[in-house]
Design a protein around this motif. Sequence first.
Motif, PDB file in Angstrom:
ATOM      1  N   ALA A   2       0.833  -1.208   0.000  1.00  0.00           N
ATOM      2  CA  ALA A   2       0.000   0.000   0.000  1.00  0.00           C
ATOM      3  C   ALA A   2       0.867   1.257   0.000  1.00  0.00           C
ATOM      4  O   ALA A   2       0.534   2.249  -0.660  1.00  0.00           O
ATOM      5  CB  ALA A   2      -0.944  -0.010   1.194  1.00  0.00           C
ATOM      6  N   ILE A   3       1.975   1.226   0.714  1.00  0.00           N
ATOM      7  CA  ILE A   3       2.891   2.366   0.738  1.00  0.00           C
ATOM      8  C   ILE A   3       3.471   2.601  -0.655  1.00  0.00           C
ATOM      9  O   ILE A   3       3.602   3.748  -1.100  1.00  0.00           O
ATOM     10  CB  ILE A   3       4.005   2.163   1.785  1.00  0.00           C
ATOM     11  CG1 ILE A   3       3.430   2.331   3.193  1.00  0.00           C
ATOM     12  CG2 ILE A   3       5.161   3.125   1.566  1.00  0.00           C
ATOM     13  CD1 ILE A   3       4.381   1.955   4.308  1.00  0.00           C
ATOM     14  N   PHE A   4       3.809   1.533  -1.365  1.00  0.00           N
ATOM     15  CA  PHE A   4       4.321   1.684  -2.728  1.00  0.00           C
ATOM     16  C   PHE A   4       3.286   2.350  -3.636  1.00  0.00           C
ATOM     17  O   PHE A   4       3.620   3.197  -4.458  1.00  0.00           O
ATOM     18  CB  PHE A   4       4.744   0.335  -3.320  1.00  0.00           C
ATOM     19  CG  PHE A   4       5.999  -0.223  -2.729  1.00  0.00           C
ATOM     20  CD1 PHE A   4       7.027   0.595  -2.305  1.00  0.00           C
ATOM     21  CD2 PHE A   4       6.161  -1.581  -2.600  1.00  0.00           C
ATOM     22  CE1 PHE A   4       8.185   0.088  -1.767  1.00  0.00           C
ATOM     23  CE2 PHE A   4       7.314  -2.113  -2.060  1.00  0.00           C
ATOM     24  CZ  PHE A   4       8.331  -1.282  -1.641  1.00  0.00           C
ATOM     25  N   TYR A   5       2.024   1.959  -3.484  1.00  0.00           N
ATOM     26  CA  TYR A   5       0.964   2.573  -4.286  1.00  0.00           C
ATOM     27  C   TYR A   5       0.839   4.059  -3.959  1.00  0.00           C
ATOM     28  O   TYR A   5       0.782   4.897  -4.856  1.00  0.00           O
ATOM     29  CB  TYR A   5      -0.378   1.863  -4.060  1.00  0.00           C
ATOM     30  CG  TYR A   5      -1.517   2.563  -4.752  1.00  0.00           C
ATOM     31  CD1 TYR A   5      -1.802   2.309  -6.074  1.00  0.00           C
ATOM     32  CD2 TYR A   5      -2.280   3.523  -4.086  1.00  0.00           C
ATOM     33  CE1 TYR A   5      -2.828   2.971  -6.735  1.00  0.00           C
ATOM     34  CE2 TYR A   5      -3.307   4.191  -4.730  1.00  0.00           C
ATOM     35  CZ  TYR A   5      -3.566   3.911  -6.049  1.00  0.00           C
ATOM     36  OH  TYR A   5      -4.573   4.586  -6.688  1.00  0.00           O
ATOM     37  N   VAL A   6       0.807   4.390  -2.674  1.00  0.00           N
ATOM     38  CA  VAL A   6       0.624   5.789  -2.270  1.00  0.00           C
ATOM     39  C   VAL A   6       1.835   6.629  -2.667  1.00  0.00           C
ATOM     40  O   VAL A   6       1.687   7.788  -3.076  1.00  0.00           O
ATOM     41  CB  VAL A   6       0.329   5.901  -0.756  1.00  0.00           C
ATOM     42  CG1 VAL A   6       0.295   7.348  -0.301  1.00  0.00           C
ATOM     43  CG2 VAL A   6      -1.000   5.222  -0.434  1.00  0.00           C
ATOM     44  N   SER A   7       3.037   6.067  -2.603  1.00  0.00           N
ATOM     45  CA  SER A   7       4.214   6.849  -3.017  1.00  0.00           C
ATOM     46  C   SER A   7       4.187   7.111  -4.515  1.00  0.00           C
ATOM     47  O   SER A   7       4.570   8.188  -4.981  1.00  0.00           O
ATOM     48  CB  SER A   7       5.512   6.158  -2.607  1.00  0.00           C
ATOM     49  OG  SER A   7       5.785   5.064  -3.422  1.00  0.00           O
ATOM     50  N   GLU A   8       3.699   6.141  -5.287  1.00  0.00           N
ATOM     51  CA  GLU A   8       3.523   6.361  -6.728  1.00  0.00           C
ATOM     52  C   GLU A   8       2.494   7.464  -6.968  1.00  0.00           C
ATOM     53  O   GLU A   8       2.685   8.340  -7.809  1.00  0.00           O
ATOM     54  CB  GLU A   8       3.075   5.062  -7.401  1.00  0.00           C
ATOM     55  CG  GLU A   8       2.816   5.168  -8.873  1.00  0.00           C
ATOM     56  CD  GLU A   8       4.081   5.200  -9.701  1.00  0.00           C
ATOM     57  OE1 GLU A   8       4.002   5.641 -10.862  1.00  0.00           O
ATOM     58  OE2 GLU A   8       5.150   4.801  -9.206  1.00  0.00           O
ATOM     59  N   LEU A   9       1.420   7.430  -6.218  1.00  0.00           N
ATOM     60  CA  LEU A   9       0.368   8.444  -6.327  1.00  0.00           C
ATOM     61  C   LEU A   9       0.908   9.827  -5.985  1.00  0.00           C
ATOM     62  O   LEU A   9       0.653  10.794  -6.706  1.00  0.00           O
ATOM     63  CB  LEU A   9      -0.798   8.076  -5.402  1.00  0.00           C
ATOM     64  CG  LEU A   9      -1.970   9.045  -5.340  1.00  0.00           C
ATOM     65  CD1 LEU A   9      -2.664   9.133  -6.691  1.00  0.00           C
ATOM     66  CD2 LEU A   9      -2.946   8.601  -4.262  1.00  0.00           C
ATOM     67  N   GLN A  10       1.665   9.914  -4.912  1.00  0.00           N
ATOM     68  CA  GLN A  10       2.251  11.203  -4.521  1.00  0.00           C
ATOM     69  C   GLN A  10       3.166  11.745  -5.605  1.00  0.00           C
ATOM     70  O   GLN A  10       3.151  12.932  -5.899  1.00  0.00           O
ATOM     71  CB  GLN A  10       3.036  11.059  -3.217  1.00  0.00           C
ATOM     72  CG  GLN A  10       2.192  10.953  -1.995  1.00  0.00           C
ATOM     73  CD  GLN A  10       3.032  10.760  -0.742  1.00  0.00           C
ATOM     74  OE1 GLN A  10       4.059  10.081  -0.767  1.00  0.00           O
ATOM     75  NE2 GLN A  10       2.585  11.348   0.346  1.00  0.00           N
ATOM     76  N   GLY A  11       3.962  10.874  -6.194  1.00  0.00           N
ATOM     77  CA  GLY A  11       4.859  11.307  -7.267  1.00  0.00           C
ATOM     78  C   GLY A  11       4.105  11.825  -8.468  1.00  0.00           C
ATOM     79  O   GLY A  11       4.492  12.833  -9.070  1.00  0.00           O
TER      80      GLY A  11
END
Length: 167
Positions: free
Chosen positions: A74-83
């Motif tokens: 989930a953190i990987f998804y959210v970090s992609e979203l933030q980027g």
Amino acid sequence: AFKGLLSVFGAAIALVFGLLLFLYERFRVALAVMAMPLLAAGAVFIGLWITGIELNISAMMGMTMIIGIVTEVAIFYVSELQGLVRDDEMPFEQALLSAGRNRLRPIAMTTIAAILALLPLAFALGQGSAMQQPLAIAIISGLIVQLPLVLLLLPVLLKLLMKKEAI
């Protein structure tokens, strides 16, 4: 021992939620991300029930591991979203879809690889593997629901919780 593992499970949830609060500095984002491993941990009970295995210490260890594994994805998804939101100045709704598209293959491949690696234990193949069968079934059950949770439910929760705010 079972009571001790329950306290370890609770501590894992509390520490992961604290880490998410520190990482994102937003209660709503941390709450949305934390919902994923909690729902995946619930799937462990379904997996154990389907296979007819009782909840034991080994299965509790697997459930505790699911908290970390699903949170990481989930953190990987959210970090992609933030980027995507920050760098491309993409609209939030479009960034939710793009982050899912960008992370679909890595999330699917790691999930499938982990499930395949645990299948011999889940089928209790080999000497002594029956002892670890509940652990493998618990982890596989959580991983099976991880993919739709992170790629489908997490974007919906983020959209509902974030509204017009940028992530």
